[in-house]
Design a protein around this motif. Structure first.
Motif, PDB file in Angstrom:
ATOM      1  N   ILE A  33      31.193  46.949  28.122  1.00 29.57           N
ATOM      2  CA  ILE A  33      32.209  46.632  29.121  1.00 29.57           C
ATOM      3  C   ILE A  33      32.432  45.128  29.239  1.00 29.57           C
ATOM      4  O   ILE A  33      33.558  44.673  29.467  1.00 29.57           O
ATOM      5  CB  ILE A  33      31.856  47.266  30.502  1.00 29.57           C
ATOM      6  N   ARG A  55      27.652  47.084  35.665  1.00 29.85           N
ATOM      7  CA  ARG A  55      28.576  47.633  34.661  1.00 29.85           C
ATOM      8  C   ARG A  55      29.656  48.471  35.333  1.00 29.85           C
ATOM      9  O   ARG A  55      30.824  48.405  34.959  1.00 29.85           O
ATOM     10  CB  ARG A  55      27.795  48.483  33.642  1.00 29.85           C
ATOM     11  N   LEU A  56      29.265  49.230  36.340  1.00 31.24           N
ATOM     12  CA  LEU A  56      30.222  50.066  37.066  1.00 31.24           C
ATOM     13  C   LEU A  56      31.245  49.199  37.815  1.00 31.24           C
ATOM     14  O   LEU A  56      32.428  49.531  37.859  1.00 31.24           O
ATOM     15  CB  LEU A  56      29.470  50.982  38.025  1.00 31.24           C
ATOM     16  N   ALA A  80      33.740  48.014  35.257  1.00 34.52           N
ATOM     17  CA  ALA A  80      34.618  49.118  34.853  1.00 34.52           C
ATOM     18  C   ALA A  80      35.616  49.448  35.960  1.00 34.52           C
ATOM     19  O   ALA A  80      36.771  49.794  35.696  1.00 34.52           O
ATOM     20  CB  ALA A  80      33.798  50.347  34.473  1.00 34.52           C
ATOM     21  N   HIS A  81      35.184  49.352  37.204  1.00 31.92           N
ATOM     22  CA  HIS A  81      36.066  49.574  38.357  1.00 31.92           C
ATOM     23  C   HIS A  81      37.211  48.558  38.343  1.00 31.92           C
ATOM     24  O   HIS A  81      38.383  48.921  38.513  1.00 31.92           O
ATOM     25  CB  HIS A  81      35.236  49.457  39.644  1.00 31.92           C
ATOM     26  N   GLU A  82      36.884  47.288  38.141  1.00 30.44           N
ATOM     27  CA  GLU A  82      37.916  46.248  38.111  1.00 30.44           C
ATOM     28  C   GLU A  82      38.823  46.409  36.896  1.00 30.44           C
ATOM     29  O   GLU A  82      40.033  46.161  36.984  1.00 30.44           O
ATOM     30  CB  GLU A  82      37.286  44.854  38.144  1.00 30.44           C
ATOM     31  N   GLY A 109      39.632  49.246  35.667  1.00 32.38           N
ATOM     32  CA  GLY A 109      40.523  50.317  36.094  1.00 32.38           C
ATOM     33  C   GLY A 109      41.673  49.785  36.933  1.00 32.38           C
ATOM     34  O   GLY A 109      42.840  50.139  36.712  1.00 32.38           O
ATOM     35  N   ALA A 161      40.292  53.708  40.895  1.00 31.55           N
ATOM     36  CA  ALA A 161      39.478  52.789  40.092  1.00 31.55           C
ATOM     37  C   ALA A 161      38.055  53.316  39.933  1.00 31.55           C
ATOM     38  O   ALA A 161      37.444  53.172  38.871  1.00 31.55           O
ATOM     39  CB  ALA A 161      39.477  51.395  40.715  1.00 31.55           C
ATOM     40  N   ASP A 162      37.531  53.939  40.982  1.00 35.32           N
ATOM     41  CA  ASP A 162      36.204  54.569  40.886  1.00 35.32           C
ATOM     42  C   ASP A 162      36.200  55.688  39.849  1.00 35.32           C
ATOM     43  O   ASP A 162      35.287  55.789  39.019  1.00 35.32           O
ATOM     44  CB  ASP A 162      35.766  55.149  42.239  1.00 35.32           C
ATOM     45  N   ALA A 219      36.435  54.264  36.332  1.00 35.03           N
ATOM     46  CA  ALA A 219      35.186  53.619  35.899  1.00 35.03           C
ATOM     47  C   ALA A 219      34.157  54.644  35.441  1.00 35.03           C
ATOM     48  O   ALA A 219      33.550  54.504  34.372  1.00 35.03           O
ATOM     49  CB  ALA A 219      34.616  52.767  37.031  1.00 35.03           C
ATOM     50  N   ARG A 220      33.956  55.678  36.232  1.00 31.07           N
ATOM     51  CA  ARG A 220      32.915  56.661  35.900  1.00 31.07           C
ATOM     52  C   ARG A 220      33.233  57.405  34.617  1.00 31.07           C
ATOM     53  O   ARG A 220      32.345  57.683  33.808  1.00 31.07           O
ATOM     54  CB  ARG A 220      32.654  57.590  37.076  1.00 31.07           C
TER      55      ARG A 220
END
Length: 200
Positions: A37, A93-94, A97-99, A101, A137-138, A141-142
């Motif tokens: 990521i 990392r999450l 990934a959220h950002e 998204g 975004a959550d 990310a997941r």
């Protein structure tokens, strides 16, 4: 604290899985268990969006962990979160990934979007998860980090999925559950082809 906003493109969970898988394909990560990521945000976003900037800010300069401003072409990350993500910390990392998204999905929103350790605030009562930019975004990310085909492969081993995908155990457990849903069967089995632009 973060405000939450409506988005004009509400996506349910199976559709968000497809979108996340589409972007995994576009970033050449479709067959990768542990998505890099940091590399995506540092290098691959610039290839696609030449004006993109990643800003690493001092912890004292930010009240949130990270901030996406898609219209301004930047993601700002607290230095400690960035370094933790570089070291493979699952929560950090999450956050990245959220950002990511937010940056990819919410380009029509000229507002700063972020998530901090306290979570976001739902200011609009009755907002569905498919309408909330933070929830979207959550979801992105997941499923970007632990897509349904990978979650299903580790369906009896949530800890192994968490380690393989570099996600928190709670995300691993939830994604395994979702990977078993009947409506996810086709997405899971199409793997990298489920997120083609023609399907969205």
């Amino acid at each position: 604290m973060a405000n939450d906003y409506f988005t004009s493109r509400g996506l349910n969970t199976p559709k968000m899985m497809s979108v996340a898988m589409k972007y995994r394909n576009e970033f050449d990560m479709q067959h990768v268990e542990l998505v890099d990521i940091v590399s995506i945000i540092e290098f691959k976003l610039v290839e696609r969006f030449p004006d993109f900037r990643l800003v690493i800010a001092r912890d004292s300069e930010m009240t949130e962990d990270a901030l996406a401003e898609p219209v301004k072409g930047r993601i700002t990350v607290r230095k400690s979160v960035y370094l933790a993500a570089c070291d493979g910390d699952a929560e950090a990392r999450l956050v990245l990934a959220h950002e990511l998204g937010h940056f990819l999905l919410h380009r029509e929103k000229d507002v700063p979007m972020h998530k901090d350790s306290r979570g976001s605030v739902q200011n609009i009562r009755g907002m569905a998860a498919t309408e909330s930019v933070e929830d979207q975004a959550d979801m992105f990310a997941r499923h970007f980090l632990a897509p349904p085909d990978l979650a299903y492969r580790f369906r009896n081993e949530p800890r192994r999925l968490a380690e393989a995908a570099g996600v928190p155990l709670r995300i691993s457990k939830g994604n395994i559950t979702m990977s078993r849903w009947p409506e996810v069967y086709a997405i899971r089995n199409e793997g990298g082809t489920a997120g083609r632009k023609s399907d969205l």
